[in-house]
Design a protein around this motif. Structure first.
Motif, PDB file in Angstrom:
ATOM      1  N   LEU A 267      76.130   1.314  32.150  1.00  0.00           N
ATOM      2  CA  LEU A 267      75.332   2.533  32.088  1.00  0.00           C
ATOM      3  C   LEU A 267      74.952   2.859  30.644  1.00  0.00           C
ATOM      4  O   LEU A 267      73.801   3.214  30.358  1.00  0.00           O
ATOM      5  N   HIS A 268      75.904   2.713  29.718  1.00  0.00           N
ATOM      6  CA  HIS A 268      75.591   2.977  28.315  1.00  0.00           C
ATOM      7  C   HIS A 268      74.537   1.995  27.806  1.00  0.00           C
ATOM      8  O   HIS A 268      73.583   2.385  27.123  1.00  0.00           O
ATOM      9  N   PHE A 269      74.687   0.722  28.155  1.00  0.00           N
ATOM     10  CA  PHE A 269      73.731  -0.294  27.708  1.00  0.00           C
ATOM     11  C   PHE A 269      72.338   0.009  28.265  1.00  0.00           C
ATOM     12  O   PHE A 269      71.340  -0.068  27.548  1.00  0.00           O
ATOM     13  N   ARG A 270      72.252   0.398  29.525  1.00  0.00           N
ATOM     14  CA  ARG A 270      70.950   0.761  30.107  1.00  0.00           C
ATOM     15  C   ARG A 270      70.325   1.936  29.350  1.00  0.00           C
ATOM     16  O   ARG A 270      69.135   1.947  29.072  1.00  0.00           O
ATOM     17  N   LYS A 271      71.146   2.926  29.031  1.00  0.00           N
ATOM     18  CA  LYS A 271      70.647   4.091  28.287  1.00  0.00           C
ATOM     19  C   LYS A 271      70.130   3.651  26.914  1.00  0.00           C
ATOM     20  O   LYS A 271      69.084   4.120  26.458  1.00  0.00           O
TER      21      LYS A 271
ATOM     22  N   HIS B 156      66.978  -4.621  33.320  1.00  0.00           N
ATOM     23  CA  HIS B 156      68.101  -4.778  34.226  1.00  0.00           C
ATOM     24  C   HIS B 156      69.312  -5.217  33.413  1.00  0.00           C
ATOM     25  O   HIS B 156      69.219  -6.167  32.627  1.00  0.00           O
ATOM     26  N   ALA B 157      70.443  -4.549  33.539  1.00  0.00           N
ATOM     27  CA  ALA B 157      71.667  -4.901  32.809  1.00  0.00           C
ATOM     28  C   ALA B 157      72.702  -5.457  33.780  1.00  0.00           C
ATOM     29  O   ALA B 157      72.758  -5.051  34.940  1.00  0.00           O
ATOM     30  N   PHE B 158      73.518  -6.373  33.287  1.00  0.00           N
ATOM     31  CA  PHE B 158      74.549  -6.977  34.130  1.00  0.00           C
ATOM     32  C   PHE B 158      75.714  -7.432  33.257  1.00  0.00           C
ATOM     33  O   PHE B 158      75.561  -7.681  32.059  1.00  0.00           O
TER      34      PHE B 158
ATOM     35  N   GLN C  33      80.334   0.697  21.731  1.00  0.00           N
ATOM     36  CA  GLN C  33      79.485  -0.465  21.484  1.00  0.00           C
ATOM     37  C   GLN C  33      79.836  -1.061  20.124  1.00  0.00           C
ATOM     38  O   GLN C  33      79.872  -0.367  19.116  1.00  0.00           O
ATOM     39  N   THR C  34      80.100  -2.373  20.116  1.00  0.00           N
ATOM     40  CA  THR C  34      80.475  -3.049  18.873  1.00  0.00           C
ATOM     41  C   THR C  34      79.362  -3.929  18.336  1.00  0.00           C
ATOM     42  O   THR C  34      79.387  -4.292  17.156  1.00  0.00           O
ATOM     43  N   ALA C  35      78.389  -4.300  19.180  1.00  0.00           N
ATOM     44  CA  ALA C  35      77.243  -5.110  18.748  1.00  0.00           C
ATOM     45  C   ALA C  35      76.155  -5.000  19.800  1.00  0.00           C
ATOM     46  O   ALA C  35      76.437  -4.773  20.975  1.00  0.00           O
TER      47      ALA C  35
END
Length: 145
Positions: free
Chosen positions: A52-56, A63-65, A90-92
């Motif tokens: 969810l954070h990556f999508r934001k 699409h994230a997976f 998030q580290t990278a």
């Protein structure tokens, strides 16, 4: 409170988060109340929070997976109950991947791991318009829960 939404191809979405308690550019904290949940749902909560954070971060445009769990957390119990809190940091991040340190706590149970997520353009099976709208609405709903 449950969030149920049917995407255009008729699949009920599986949301394992009740609310977002903190959001910032590189972190997100979410909660879920569990009752006699199988231990693997702690890993699922960790993955959903990171995704969810990556999508934001990508403004819900891709699409994230989950690609991998680089440091596999050990599941110390068979079942657990209580308010589970998942915090992602998030580290990278690149154009198509993101790495996170993710922790999950519930009562005395604590898990930590390093997770790697990938992303791709939406395709014909996963329509961009409906999924972008879905994840934006989900994020807003969880922030207001």
């Amino acid at each position: 409170m449950q969030y149920n939404k049917t995407i255009h191809f008729g699949v009920e979405r599986f949301i394992l988060l009740d609310r977002i308690t903190h959001y910032a550019a590189e972190t997100l904290t979410a909660e879920k109340n569990f009752s006699d949940a199988p231990a693997y749902l702690a890993l699922e909560a960790m993955a959903q929070t990171g995704g969810l954070h990556f999508r934001k971060c990508m403004e819900f445009s891709r699409h994230a997976f989950l690609l991998s769990i680089q440091q596999s957390p050990l599941l110390p119990v068979e079942t657990f109950s209580g308010c589970g809190t998942t915090t992602v940091t998030q580290t990278a991040m690149t154009d198509s991947t993101a790495a996170y340190d993710i922790s999950f706590t519930c009562e005395e149970m604590k898990l930590e791991g390093s997770f790697l997520f990938g992303s791709t353009e939406f395709g014909t099976q996963f329509a961009k318009d409906s999924l972008t709208t879905h994840y934006r609405e989900l994020f807003q709903w969880l922030k207001n829960a």
